[in-house]
Design a protein around this motif. Structure first.
Motif: not given
Length: 285
Positions: A182-184, A213, A285
């Protein structure tokens, strides 16, 4: 006449266009698996004060089965198909037949246009509780592309990956093993999930891993537009209830036919201490 398949492909019909799309898909699946296609319509009469209409209603139900059989024969010459009108509630009928079926196939009945997914619907109950894989048809005909297998480390997703490997080998197409973070900053953990997944399913041969992502459900829905079939488990690592949140969203809105994994548990995973070799990988991404 050949003997009936011990485990047929079973498709449920209700007379809708989505149901006929499921029949066409199920017919192709049956032929490719060398199985009999069994078309069923569950008939329930709940109007005791209107018994004079019973015969008409039953004839209409029989016509639904006949039309579905004709659709299967036209769309897929050579398919071995039988039609059956079954007395009983649709979800109970499908769940019972799924105990001995190779696969259950259902239409989506325009789920993407509904504001929510009714828990009591036949589709939800079947996808969540079946004993065999459940394939949900989308549109007139599946598109080209790879098998997309979504994994999150859960037992359900591992079973889905094994079934995706079987689908890829049978169709002679690659499998994209996908995990969404869900996030970098979570890429390392995400790659570990992918490594454990492919190590647990040695049947995978032609595949690539893909880390994506974003919001898991929306990301998989977008990715499904480029897939021949999307495969996932009905529940994830932290989900409870009938369907997980990602499975519910993908069930409603996926662009490709969607296979929900059910069946025998995955054998105990092999040790992942050794390095894992991947034929291909990509970070998206």
């Amino acid at each position: 006449m050949p003997n009936p398949s011990p485990s047929p492909v079973v498709v449920g019909v209700t007379g809708t266009s989505a149901g006929l799309a499921a029949v066409r898909l199920a017919a192709r699946e049956a032929v490719s698996r060398d199985r009999e296609l069994r078309i069923v319509h569950a008939f329930t009469w709940s109007h005791p004060k209107l018994d004079q209409h019973y015969d008409r209603a039953r004839r209409t139900a029989s016509q639904i089965v006949d039309a579905a059989v004709a659709t299967a024969q036209r769309s897929t010459p050579g398919v071995r198909v039988t039609g059956q009108l079954v007395d009983g509630l649709p979800d109970r009928t499908l769940l019972r037949l799924g105990r001995t079926a190779e696969m259950l196939v259902l239409g989506d009945d325009d789920l993407a246009t509904t504001p929510w997914l009714p828990t009591g619907s036949v589709l939800v109950q079947t996808v969540a509780r079946a004993w065999c894989p459940v394939l949900v048809a989308r549109g007139p005909r599946p598109q080209a592309g790879p098998i997309l297998a979504a994994v999150d480390g859960s037992e359900c997703s591992m079973l889905g990956l094994r079934q995706a490997a079987e689908e890829g080998a049978r169709r002679n197409v690659p499998v994209v093993v996908a995990h969404v973070v869900e996030q970098a900053g979570a890429e390392k953990a995400g790659h570990a999930v992918l490594a454990r997944a492919v190590e647990a399913v040695p049947e995978l041969t032609d595949y690539q891993v893909r880390l994506m992502t974003g919001a898991p459900a929306l990301t998989l829905i977008r990715a499904s537009s480029r897939a021949r079939v999307t495969v996932l488990g009905p529940r994830g690592t932290h989900d409870a209830g009938l369907l997980g949140s990602v499975a519910r969203a993908v069930l409603r809105r996926a662009a490709s036919p969607t296979l929900f994994a059910h069946g025998s548990p995955l054998p105990e995973c092999r040790s992942t201490s050794a390095p894992v070799r991947h034929p291909g990988s990509a970070l998206v991404t």
